[in-house]
Write a protein that holds these residues in place. Structure first.
Motif, PDB file in Angstrom:
ATOM      1  N   LYS A 125      90.150  67.503  -2.036  1.00 25.00           N
ATOM      2  CA  LYS A 125      90.760  67.871  -0.805  1.00 25.00           C
ATOM      3  C   LYS A 125      90.514  67.541   0.447  1.00 25.00           C
ATOM      4  CE  LYS A 125      92.150  70.900  -4.220  1.00 25.00           C
ATOM      5  NZ  LYS A 125      93.457  70.784  -4.717  1.00 25.00           N
TER       6      LYS A 125
ATOM      7  N   GLU B 222      90.488  72.319   3.508  1.00 22.58           N
ATOM      8  CA  GLU B 222      91.103  72.738   2.697  1.00 22.58           C
ATOM      9  C   GLU B 222      90.350  73.571   1.507  1.00 22.58           C
ATOM     10  OE1 GLU B 222      93.885  69.983   0.854  1.00 22.58           O
ATOM     11  OE2 GLU B 222      95.115  69.960   2.834  1.00 22.58           O
ATOM     12  N   ASP B 223      90.536  74.761   1.258  1.00 26.18           N
ATOM     13  CA  ASP B 223      89.921  75.509   0.048  1.00 26.18           C
ATOM     14  C   ASP B 223      90.874  76.322  -0.436  1.00 26.18           C
ATOM     15  OD1 ASP B 223      87.791  76.406  -1.514  1.00 26.18           O
ATOM     16  OD2 ASP B 223      86.963  77.473   0.113  1.00 26.18           O
ATOM     17  N   PRO B 224      91.934  75.976  -1.089  1.00 29.70           N
ATOM     18  CA  PRO B 224      92.803  76.902  -1.718  1.00 29.70           C
ATOM     19  C   PRO B 224      92.445  77.931  -2.594  1.00 29.70           C
ATOM     20  CG  PRO B 224      93.064  74.758  -2.607  1.00 29.70           C
ATOM     21  CD  PRO B 224      92.142  74.688  -1.500  1.00 29.70           C
TER      22      PRO B 224
END
Length: 256
Positions: free
Chosen positions: A44, A48-50
């Motif tokens: 990522k 970003e850490d969906p």
């Protein structure tokens, strides 16, 4: 009380008071949210850490896999915004729950505090670990019997007067049971000396911090620095497939 005894007592009290005043620990985690912290998950882009690996609950930063169906080699690190050189960091950690499905066996109850980490902006999208010195934190469930160890992604050190390029070096401090809070502290003196402490006791000590020219991730950093000496860097917390929590995270900056 004799005059000389009174004088030495007063001097001792003054010195003690001065030392206490110098120890101005600063909290770098507010206990409410991830303000000042940025995740970097393998595969990522920075930030970003969906799947919300890093969350805050009950006054702690929690590494959570509630939104994962499979590990998927999602090695992650949560970076604090500031760079440090001479400092101490202290926190409490504990492992909880079960490892996420598909996580490697060696990563059961395994995490770490990454010291002198490279700038996360310089990490490749698919880079698993930042070049750093890992203050390794282990629980009792992975077969390894010690916590407070050292791992060296893209780096190497000197220990007991000898250059040591072993990737992971174990100490003798026993691991703690699942769910038990453990106090960890590191003292970092630029590129000269690092000490790991567990429960207030020094368990690991090493010196002469270097970036490893034989490591592909370290090579561009060495070129940018103009040498291998590793004198400063960022602090990051690791996500490595087993739920872990961190709280009471504080830094004390030291004079060189």
């Amino acid at each position: 009380m004799k005059p000389f005894v009174r004088f030495t007592t007063i001097v001792a009290l003054l010195i003690s008071s001065a030392l206490c005043e110098d120890e101005k620990w600063t909290s770098i985690f507010n206990g409410k949210d991830l303000d000042g912290w940025t995740p970097k998950i393998m595969g990522k882009a920075l930030g970003e850490d969906p799947q919300k690996t890093f969350i805050v609950e009950d006054g702690a930063i929690k590494v959570s896999y509630a939104n994962y169906t499979d590990w998927g080699s999602a090695f992650g690190h949560l970076f604090y915004k500031a760079k440090f050189s001479n400092y101490k960091i202290r926190l409490e950690y504990r492992f909880t729950g079960d490892q996420v499905k598909g996580g490697p066996g060696w990563a059961i109850q395994n995490s770490g505090i990454m010291l002198h980490s490279q700038d996360p902006k310089t990490m490749g999208k698919d880079q698993d670990f930042p070049c750093s010195l890992e203050f390794q934190l282990l629980g009792s469930g992975n077969g390894v019997k010690s916590t407070g160890n050292l791992c060296t992604p893209g780096t190497y050190i000197t220990m007991d007067g000898k250059v040591n390029k072993t990737h992971c070096i174990s100490c003798k401090e026993p691991t703690r049971p699942l769910g038990e809070w453990v106090k960890a502290e590191a003292e970092v003196r630029g590129g000269k000396l690092v000490k790991h402490l567990i429960g207030g006791k020094v368990v690991m000590e090493y010196s002469d911090l270097k970036l490893d020219g034989g490591d592909a991730n370290a090579k561009p950093l060495i070129e940018a620095l103009g040498g291998e000496d590793l004198k400063e860097g960022y602090i990051s917390l690791q996500s490595e497939s087993h739920p872990v929590e961190f709280k009471n995270i504080e830094v004390l900056e030291l004079k060189p």
